[in-house]
Design a protein around this motif. Structure first.
Motif, PDB file in Angstrom:
ATOM      1  N   ARG A 102      53.527 -34.274-111.792  1.00  0.00           N
ATOM      2  CA  ARG A 102      53.297 -32.847-111.627  1.00  0.00           C
ATOM      3  C   ARG A 102      54.135 -32.297-110.465  1.00  0.00           C
ATOM      4  O   ARG A 102      54.479 -33.021-109.533  1.00  0.00           O
ATOM      5  N   ASP A 103      54.408 -30.991-110.554  1.00  0.00           N
ATOM      6  CA  ASP A 103      55.135 -30.271-109.498  1.00  0.00           C
ATOM      7  C   ASP A 103      56.467 -30.950-109.175  1.00  0.00           C
ATOM      8  O   ASP A 103      56.825 -31.166-108.009  1.00  0.00           O
ATOM      9  N   THR A 115      45.922 -39.388-100.020  1.00  0.00           N
ATOM     10  CA  THR A 115      45.872 -39.539-101.473  1.00  0.00           C
ATOM     11  C   THR A 115      45.688 -40.989-101.871  1.00  0.00           C
ATOM     12  O   THR A 115      44.915 -41.302-102.784  1.00  0.00           O
ATOM     13  N   SER A 119      52.095 -38.170-108.395  1.00  0.00           N
ATOM     14  CA  SER A 119      51.559 -37.120-107.507  1.00  0.00           C
ATOM     15  C   SER A 119      52.451 -36.742-106.344  1.00  0.00           C
ATOM     16  O   SER A 119      52.041 -35.939-105.503  1.00  0.00           O
ATOM     17  N   SER A 125      53.007 -32.943-106.120  1.00  0.00           N
ATOM     18  CA  SER A 125      51.848 -32.186-105.642  1.00  0.00           C
ATOM     19  C   SER A 125      51.680 -32.336-104.139  1.00  0.00           C
ATOM     20  O   SER A 125      51.352 -31.372-103.429  1.00  0.00           O
ATOM     21  N   LEU A 153      54.260 -30.210-102.424  1.00  0.00           N
ATOM     22  CA  LEU A 153      53.876 -28.802-102.475  1.00  0.00           C
ATOM     23  C   LEU A 153      52.800 -28.489-101.439  1.00  0.00           C
ATOM     24  O   LEU A 153      52.905 -27.513-100.683  1.00  0.00           O
ATOM     25  N   GLY A 154      51.753 -29.307-101.401  1.00  0.00           N
ATOM     26  CA  GLY A 154      50.667 -29.044-100.456  1.00  0.00           C
ATOM     27  C   GLY A 154      51.119 -29.123 -99.014  1.00  0.00           C
ATOM     28  O   GLY A 154      50.764 -28.267 -98.183  1.00  0.00           O
ATOM     29  N   TYR A 189      44.067 -32.729-101.702  1.00  0.00           N
ATOM     30  CA  TYR A 189      44.762 -33.940-102.137  1.00  0.00           C
ATOM     31  C   TYR A 189      43.806 -34.904-102.843  1.00  0.00           C
ATOM     32  O   TYR A 189      44.188 -35.594-103.789  1.00  0.00           O
ATOM     33  N   VAL A 197      43.406 -33.712-106.323  1.00  0.00           N
ATOM     34  CA  VAL A 197      44.613 -34.003-107.105  1.00  0.00           C
ATOM     35  C   VAL A 197      44.582 -35.418-107.631  1.00  0.00           C
ATOM     36  O   VAL A 197      44.837 -35.684-108.815  1.00  0.00           O
ATOM     37  N   ASN A 232      44.299 -36.457-111.554  1.00  0.00           N
ATOM     38  CA  ASN A 232      45.473 -37.064-112.163  1.00  0.00           C
ATOM     39  C   ASN A 232      45.245 -38.508-112.560  1.00  0.00           C
ATOM     40  O   ASN A 232      45.938 -39.032-113.427  1.00  0.00           O
TER      41      ASN A 232
END
Length: 575
Positions: free
Chosen positions: A32-33, A456, A492, A495, A498-499, A558, A561, A565
């Protein structure tokens, strides 16, 4: 056993109304992202290019040591002449120093003739001592011989050179004022030696100004904001052994010990943690009081090396240290009062730590996992700090454009030269400031990224244990930490990029707005400044929005996420 997340995440049925065995649902995962991962990689490439500019153009010695009249950095063994170990900047002409300190004077201290010495000279009690220019031209002395002679070769000068020296035009200059090493510059003490002055006047030397301005001129130069900032940066480079041990190895060791103690002494750990935290705060506060001079006689001094104990020189850093001591006093009082107020909360925290202790016991790789992100961050910080030191010192050394009388004897041309006699300065172009801010933001984003990756991975490891309720399952890997790392890298990273970008960008804006708000708060004392008041309240509203954003995109994001995921097709939020 039902974990603390049971109220939020429940077993959610599939689209056909059934639930997978073991509560783990297989679904098509995907990275993702991806766009933000590409942006993050491009940002790292830009960081490397930006750092390479600093390594090519910078010289960290400039942050600590000054420039001589030739534009050489003191202590630079590659300079001409070689200045290895000659680290102290000394201004030769006391009248030029005086002139630079006179109000409304066009003469700047950076244009006063200066050389690099091994130690700061002091006047003799029974005769007149001299400090002469670097030996060159007809002065057939090596640099070592020049140092061994205490920089004095006045007796071998020609008559013309001696007459020029008596006019304070060199190549030799009298030592009239005592000086001490203050941050690698020889600070004049405005207390002229009567014996040296008497000998100077008997030899027919020009009048030398005896005024406190001689002292204040160099003092103002040493304590300027730019000089203080450079010294702080230089201290980081010089203190790297302490930073590695106290800021790297010791915290890593203590964190592993803390995790082990949670595993085996869970009931006492909340109290031990609070007690040690308060002891640490009190110790740091007392240390600041000692170094500020409010307790004992161990206050920091800007004077480097041995000196007269009755000689005091003020440094701007002492004010900073006293401000830090006051701040730590408030932190200490707040910490102690907070610890007393949360006694019941500490009792509640014990039950939470029991769950954490059980997880650590089942997923034992969590104990050694901090070594991995810690090592990555340590390597990153070492490279980043080195690049930062080079960037901060990457200005160009250029000769000043002065219209004042700076005539001095040139040993190579064998005459007094009034052309191109101005001093040198380090000139910083606007793109260097942009490069520095880019480098600072890169450090903040990278730090947030690595911390987010750690959160994460830990969340994925704990989730493996949580959904099996501590039971053995073929769906749960033998080493959940490393399997979680693999899933993070595969699915991930975008993501997380991005965060961490959102948090870094928003907190940077928050810092800027907070600085702007403090400045406006000062100007707000004027009743007619309605515009200032409007901007002040607007910035407060923006700060509230920033706080809300930071609270939204934090560690919990996180965790969600990785849960979504890795383990769930859908998330059910209980009301």
């Amino acid at each position: 056993m039902r974990g603390p997340l049971g109220a939020v995440l429940e077993r959610y049925p599939l689209s056909d109304g059934t639930t997978e065995d073991g509560g783990i649902i297989r679904h098509n995962r995907k990275c993702r992202d991806v766009a933000f991962l590409v942006i993050f990689i491009a940002f790292w490439v830009a960081m490397i290019v930006n750092s390479s500019f600093g390594f090519n153009q910078g010289n960290p010695l400039r942050l600590t040591y000054g420039l001589d009249y030739k534009g050489n950095v003191c202590g630079d063994k590659h300079a001409h002449p070689g200045l290895h170990q000659l680290e102290l900047k000394y201004w030769l002409n006391p009248n030029q120093v005086y002139q630079s300190g006179v109000k409304d004077s066009q003469f700047k201290l950076s244009n006063a003739r200066s050389i690099c010495l091994l130690d700061c000279p002091t006047p003799l009690e029974d005769s007149l001592s001299w400090v002469c220019d670097y030996p060159e031209g007809d002065i057939h002395l090596s640099m070592d011989d020049w140092i061994d002679r205490n920089y004095d070769y006045y007796e071998i000068l020609t008559l013309g050179m001696k007459n020029a020296s008596l006019q304070l035009q060199g190549p030799c200059y009298p030592v009239i004022f005592p000086s001490v090493n203050v941050y690698w510059s020889c600070q004049y003490i405005a207390r002229a030696s009567n014996a040296s002055l008497r000998h100077w006047k008997q030899m027919g030397g020009v009048d030398i100004k005896e005024d406190i301005v001689v002292d204040k001129s160099i003092h103002s130069f040493i304590n300027s904001r730019s000089s203080v900032l450079k010294r702080y940066m230089a201290d980081i480079g010089k203190a790297w052994p302490v930073l590695i041990v106290c800021g790297g190895l010791l915290p890593l060791f203590l964190s592993v010990v803390w995790l082990l103690m949670i595993r085996y002494f869970v009931a006492a750990m909340p109290w031990i943690t609070v007690a040690f935290f308060n002891i640490l705060i009190i110790t740091v506060t007392v240390f600041y009081y000692l170094k500020a001079g409010w307790i004992g006689n161990d206050a920091i001094s800007p004077i480097i090396g041995d000196h007269d104990p009755y000689m005091h020189v003020f440094g701007r850093e002492l004010n900073h240290l006293r401000a830090a001591a006051i701040l730590m006093t408030f932190v200490m009082v707040l910490s102690i009062l907070t610890s007393i107020a949360i006694v019941r909360r500490i009792l509640m925290g014990t039950s939470v730590l029991k769950v954490a202790a059980k997880v650590i016991g089942e997923v034992q790789a969590l104990i050694i996992f901090p070594v991995i992100p810690y090592s990555i961050l340590a390597i990153f910080y070492m490279v980043w700090i080195s690049a930062a030191l080079h960037l901060f010192s990457s200005g160009q050394v250029v000769q000043n454009n002065c219209n004042t009388n700076c005539c001095a004897y040139d040993l190579l041309s064998e005459k007094v030269n009034c052309d191109h006699c101005c001093g040198y300065s380090i000139r910083y172009t606007p793109h260097i400031a942009v490069a520095i801010f880019f480098h600072l933001f890169g450090c903040y984003w990278a730090t947030k990224f690595f911390i987010a990756c750690s959160s994460t991975v830990i969340a994925g490891s704990v989730a493996s244990y949580y959904w099996t309720r501590g039971e053995t399952s073929s769906e749960v890997p033998v080493l959940p930490v490393f399997d979680s790392m693999k899933r993070l890298i595969r699915y991930s990273l975008g993501s997380v990029a991005l965060g961490s970008l959102i948090v870094s960008f928003v907190e940077s804006i928050r810092f800027i707005l907070e600085s702007f708000r403090r400045k406006l708060k000062v100007t707000e004392t004027t009743p007619d400044s309605w515009f200032g008041k409007m901007v002040y309240h607007t910035s407060q509203g923006c700060l509230s929005c920033v706080e809300w954003t930071i609270k939204s995109v934090n560690r919990n994001a996180y965790i969600m996420v990785i849960f979504y995921n890795e383990f769930r097709e859908k998330l059910k939020i209980s009301q």
